[in-house]
Design a protein around this motif. Structure first.
Motif, PDB file in Angstrom:
ATOM      1  N   ALA A   1      43.154  38.941  35.310  1.00 25.10           N
ATOM      2  CA  ALA A   1      43.239  37.643  35.975  1.00 25.10           C
ATOM      3  C   ALA A   1      41.948  37.328  36.723  1.00 25.10           C
ATOM      4  O   ALA A   1      41.434  36.198  36.667  1.00 25.10           O
ATOM      5  N   ILE A   2      41.400  38.335  37.401  1.00 23.39           N
ATOM      6  CA  ILE A   2      40.134  38.149  38.123  1.00 23.39           C
ATOM      7  C   ILE A   2      39.020  37.802  37.140  1.00 23.39           C
ATOM      8  O   ILE A   2      38.230  36.876  37.357  1.00 23.39           O
ATOM      9  N   GLY A   3      38.954  38.566  36.042  1.00 22.54           N
ATOM     10  CA  GLY A   3      37.929  38.315  35.031  1.00 22.54           C
ATOM     11  C   GLY A   3      38.058  36.935  34.413  1.00 22.54           C
ATOM     12  O   GLY A   3      37.053  36.251  34.168  1.00 22.54           O
ATOM     13  N   ALA A   4      39.311  36.501  34.171  1.00 25.16           N
ATOM     14  CA  ALA A   4      39.544  35.182  33.572  1.00 25.16           C
ATOM     15  C   ALA A   4      39.087  34.072  34.506  1.00 25.16           C
ATOM     16  O   ALA A   4      38.479  33.082  34.066  1.00 25.16           O
ATOM     17  N   LEU A   5      39.367  34.218  35.789  1.00 25.36           N
ATOM     18  CA  LEU A   5      38.967  33.198  36.763  1.00 25.36           C
ATOM     19  C   LEU A   5      37.442  33.126  36.895  1.00 25.36           C
ATOM     20  O   LEU A   5      36.866  32.038  36.976  1.00 25.36           O
ATOM     21  N   ILE A   6      36.803  34.292  36.900  1.00 21.93           N
ATOM     22  CA  ILE A   6      35.337  34.308  36.990  1.00 21.93           C
ATOM     23  C   ILE A   6      34.719  33.730  35.723  1.00 21.93           C
ATOM     24  O   ILE A   6      33.797  32.914  35.766  1.00 21.93           O
ATOM     25  N   GLY A   7      35.246  34.154  34.565  1.00 20.14           N
ATOM     26  CA  GLY A   7      34.735  33.656  33.287  1.00 20.14           C
ATOM     27  C   GLY A   7      34.922  32.155  33.144  1.00 20.14           C
ATOM     28  O   GLY A   7      34.026  31.439  32.674  1.00 20.14           O
ATOM     29  N   GLY A   8      36.102  31.669  33.558  1.00 19.94           N
ATOM     30  CA  GLY A   8      36.359  30.239  33.507  1.00 19.94           C
ATOM     31  C   GLY A   8      35.406  29.470  34.412  1.00 19.94           C
ATOM     32  O   GLY A   8      34.920  28.389  34.055  1.00 19.94           O
ATOM     33  N   THR A   9      35.137  30.048  35.577  1.00 21.86           N
ATOM     34  CA  THR A   9      34.213  29.420  36.525  1.00 21.86           C
ATOM     35  C   THR A   9      32.800  29.343  35.955  1.00 21.86           C
ATOM     36  O   THR A   9      32.110  28.316  36.094  1.00 21.86           O
ATOM     37  N   ILE A  10      32.361  30.408  35.303  1.00 24.41           N
ATOM     38  CA  ILE A  10      31.031  30.428  34.694  1.00 24.41           C
ATOM     39  C   ILE A  10      30.907  29.316  33.655  1.00 24.41           C
ATOM     40  O   ILE A  10      29.941  28.549  33.650  1.00 24.41           O
TER      41      ILE A  10
END
Length: 221
Positions: free
Chosen positions: A88-97
């Motif tokens: 979930a953390i990775g998805a949020l960071i990736g989506g933000t990028i």
């Protein structure tokens, strides 16, 4: 900063990003990673494994590597609870990028990253921002990165985008991570239940797509 320097700045940043992306994509595809390869790689870092996994997942939008494979791997490596949290953390960071690449660097850079046309997605998000992103996130068959890049080209606020992403990805992340977590017990009741959960997710995704997304796409023709 003058308009001339802003343009030059964007060009330089775009070139640097594209170079980094090209290198990362080349290495990822050359490695031809599978779930077992990812597990071995992440575990080789010991206690730093969770951080390395989050970084890898965050870079998915730049490599277009299947995020479902990474999510399954996290369940196998970390178990259901921790695997879900890290993914979930990775998805949020990736989506933000992805969101800010689109918002800051514009359509020309995005076109070099993905092949899909974003016009219809943009129109839907512009009209019903939070709701459409939420619905799209609930459909794992709809490319995660296309939603993120497309959102960055619209007027949606980042707060609405990230909240819709957080809530919309809960079912998909849970299901894929759970498959990985239960894969150590192939043949058990819990493993078969994880497969049933995946099938239900896909069925619900198709229903949501037909009920909400297809209708919105037709209205935007």
């Amino acid at each position: 900063m003058t308009k001339k320097y802003k343009t030059a700045y964007k060009v330089i940043i775009s070139i640097v990003i594209l170079m980094i992306i090209s290198i990362v994509v080349y290495k990822v595809y050359k490695m031809n990673l599978g779930v077992g390869d990812i597990k071995n790689y992440v575990e080789s870092f010991g206690k730093l494994g969770p951080i390395i996994y989050i970084i890898i997942f965050s870079l998915v939008p730049l490599t277009l590597f299947p995020d479902s494979i990474l999510a399954i791997s996290s369940g196998l490596i970390f178990g259901l609870v921790n695997g879900y949290i890290y993914t979930a953390i990775g998805a949020l960071i990736g989506g933000t990028i992805s969101f800010y690449i689109s918002r800051k660097l514009g359509r020309n850079v995005v076109k070099k990253l993905i092949k899909e046309k974003l016009d219809k997605v943009e129109n839907m998000i512009n009209e019903r921002g939070f709701f459409i992103v939420l619905m799209l996130r609930l459909i794992p068959l709809f490319p995660f990165d296309v939603i993120s890049y497309g959102s960055g080209l619209t007027s949606i606020k980042y707060k609405d985008f990230i909240l819709a992403t957080f809530f919309g990805t809960i079912p998909g992340i849970f299901v894929f991570v759970n498959i990985g977590a239960q894969s150590v017990n192939i043949g058990s009741k819990s493993f078969y239940l994880s497969i049933v959960a995946l099938i239900l997710l896909l069925v619900v995704s198709i229903i949501l797509k037909n009920r909400f997304i297809t209708k919105n796409l037709e209205n935007n023709k």
